[in-house]
Design an enzyme around this catalytic site. Structure first.
Site: not given
Length: 305
Positions: A248, A287, A293, A289, A253-254
């Site tokens: 996922d 992971r 993650s 979510g 990017g965050d």
């Protein structure tokens, strides 16, 4: 070692994740395979990631006076993030996002900005002392642009470095960009902001020319499974991708933006910080979510990806 003090300004909301077999065609109705709900938003995710990666984090945001907003703040407090300058609107709902994820781990995101889309310069002014005494400001574009501009100018007034993740991508004034210490776009955002085409990423001199034109000091452009590209006025360096099988990609990017900020404040070089951030982001995409993650600093340091 003293923790770096980072002020993050951005969106808080509720994120709904739905797993699908494929993305929509026009007029198509899809049946979701799974459902998962957690607080999120680019600023929210970056605040949590920076805290887990070793920073002392204060977060300025706005929520509605509803259950979603209360859940957002509750989770931030559990992450030991200072929220005292967050704003609660009585008559506007908390932000909301729907994230579709396909079997390859790619995603499609739709966001309603809600209360965070109403965050005002006066709300930032109230936190002036906190910003003035921070080591860096980390900010995105999910809040009103006039609030972004006000916050960046305030940080400049106190010689506080500004790290800008320009998402979602919009054209930005050169006068704003030159106030930013580091801009952290993905490939699509870089194309919008710097008017680049796909060929520009094969010829880095074109990217440097675009940075000079916009008076940008340095940029790290994330490029998904192609790694990242460090570009300054003096040099460029390609950051090789970390080869993993993504589960996922939401929030990667965050994590990258938060990780490179923390790493630079920990005195790493720009290239070393980008490599650290790439590893942190790679761990996150293994992971499901977003919040679950996000790795810790110890996980990144010990990981052999």
């Amino acid at each position: 070692m003293k923790k770096p003090r980072i002020v993050v300004i951005g969106l808080s909301g509720q994120s709904v994740f739905i797993k699908v077999d494929h993305f929509h065609q026009p007029g198509e109705t899809l049946i979701g395979k799974s459902l998962f709900i957690e607080p999120g938003g680019k600023g929210y995710n970056q605040a949590v990631a920076a805290a887990r990666l070793g920073a002392e984090v204060s977060f300025i945001t706005a929520t509605g006076n509803d259950d979603y907003g209360k859940e957002c703040i509750k989770r931030l407090i559990l992450e030991q993030i200072d929220c005292k300058y967050s704003v609660v609107y009585e008559d506007i709902r908390t932000a909301y996002a729907v994230i579709l994820t396909d079997p390859n781990g790619e995603n499609r995101v739709t966001v309603y900005h809600g209360a965070s889309g109403c965050l005002q310069p006066d709300d930032i002014k109230a936190a002036e002392h906190m910003i003035a005494n921070s080591d860096a400001l980390l900010i995105q574009l999910e809040i009103p642009i006039e609030t972004v501009e006000f916050a960046i100018t305030m940080a400049n007034n106190y010689n506080v470095p500004v790290f800008l993740n320009p998402a979602p991508a919009v054209k930005l004034e050169t006068g704003l960009l030159e106030k930013v210490s580091l801009i952290i776009p993905n490939k699509q955002e870089a194309q919008v902001i710097f008017s680049l085409d796909d060929n520009s990423f094969e010829n880095v001199s074109k990217i440097r020319e675009a940075l000079l034109k916009h008076r940008v000091n340095q940029a790290v452009i994330t490029m998904g499974d192609a790694g990242a590209l460090v570009v300054t006025r003096e040099y460029e360096e390609r950051i090789h991708p970390v080869h993993i099988i993504p589960v996922d990609t939401t929030g990667a990017g965050d994590v990258f933006s938060a990780a490179i900020t923390v790493a630079l404040l920990s005195k790493k070089t720009l290239a070393d910080a980008a490599n650290f951030a790439a590893k942190a982001a790679a761990i996150s995409v293994t992971r499901r979510g977003v919040l679950n993650s996000i790795p810790s600093a110890i996980e990144v340091a010990s990981c052999e990806l």
